[in-house]
Scaffold this active site. Sequence first.
Site, short mmCIF file in Angstrom:
data_model
loop_
_atom_site.label_atom_id
_atom_site.label_comp_id
_atom_site.label_asym_id
_atom_site.label_seq_id
_atom_site.Cartn_x
_atom_site.Cartn_y
_atom_site.Cartn_z
N THR A 17 -66.53 2.07 74.06
CA THR A 17 -65.85 2.51 75.28
C THR A 17 -66.23 3.92 75.68
O THR A 17 -66.75 4.71 74.90
CB THR A 17 -64.33 2.42 75.09
N ARG A 45 -68.20 9.03 65.21
CA ARG A 45 -67.54 10.33 65.16
C ARG A 45 -66.37 10.32 64.18
O ARG A 45 -66.18 11.29 63.41
CB ARG A 45 -67.08 10.72 66.56
N LEU A 96 -71.72 4.24 76.34
CA LEU A 96 -71.91 5.46 75.55
C LEU A 96 -70.82 6.44 75.97
O LEU A 96 -70.48 6.52 77.15
CB LEU A 96 -73.28 6.11 75.81
N ASP A 97 -70.30 7.18 75.00
CA ASP A 97 -69.30 8.20 75.31
C ASP A 97 -69.87 9.22 76.29
O ASP A 97 -71.08 9.46 76.34
CB ASP A 97 -68.87 8.94 74.04
N PHE A 98 -68.99 9.85 77.02
CA PHE A 98 -69.34 10.94 77.94
C PHE A 98 -70.22 11.98 77.27
O PHE A 98 -71.23 12.43 77.83
CB PHE A 98 -68.03 11.57 78.44
#
Length: 312
Positions: free
Chosen positions: A307, A177, A66-68
């Site tokens: 990523t 996104r 999962l993204d930051f």
Amino acid sequence: MEPGSVENLSIVYRSRDFLVVNKHWDVRIDSKAWRETLTLQKQLRYRFPELADPDTCYGFRFCHQLDFSTSGALCVALNKAAAGSAYRCFKERRVTKAYLALLRGHIQESRVTISHAIGRNSTEGRAHTMCIEGSQGCENPKPSLTDLVVLEHGLYAGDPVSKVLLKPLTGRTHQLRVHCSALGHPVVGDLTYGEVSGREDRPFRMMLHAFYLRIPTDTECVEVCTPDPFLPSLDACWSPHTLLQSLDQLVQALRATPDPDPEDRGPRPGSPSALLPGPGRPPPPPTKPPETEAQRGPCLQWLSEWTLEPDS
């Protein structure tokens, strides 16, 4: 809303082989940077020191990414066999993910399928970002597919916003996104793909949340729904005024959808041959021998496309 802390870790599923956590926003999964005092790896080690595996790089086997900036469901395998079982589910495209998001503007269609191919952005100053095919500097675009269902219309801090459910059918870096931005409705609080604003009342987080996760492994079906974070009771800036689709009904539909047959070696979602009519489809491929390390490479590359954002 309170920021994350090492002590504050929400567990939404636990078995002998798997954990699923509800990751806080603005928390990296892992990092080698000494300055990162808060990561999911450190939260897990604090809560479950006995589960840390010294044979792994970070102590835990994360099944995906999962993204930051993204919150929500993230699965951790607790042993090598469980990790392999989850890997096969990803490899065979049997994993189901669905996200909740607040998007800028009122989307007029009730459902949208977004099919822009996504590639790396080579434009100067846009390192580590992605873009849709046809954009300046777009390199090596790959087929990408996202289903979007509009749940509610409302206002966020006075601006028109749509609450949506997003289901990625492929797994490109920053896919949701990028696709929402390409649709003209970027994720609220997305400073990379949305409108950069100098307003002091800008959102406290990016409004993207991994809501539903289903991994039908050989030994158990890991299935979770995390709590919806985009409610007026949790964020006074969000004021919905029109309900278009019940989230509960969509969850029931997700749960009722049968898992793909693991023996079906047909095309992946979004691939050209998947769109052919029945009579025009090619015959099924012959049975393949056991997978070699070299053959695992492409799938491992695919998995890596879920990523993390790079350390900065």
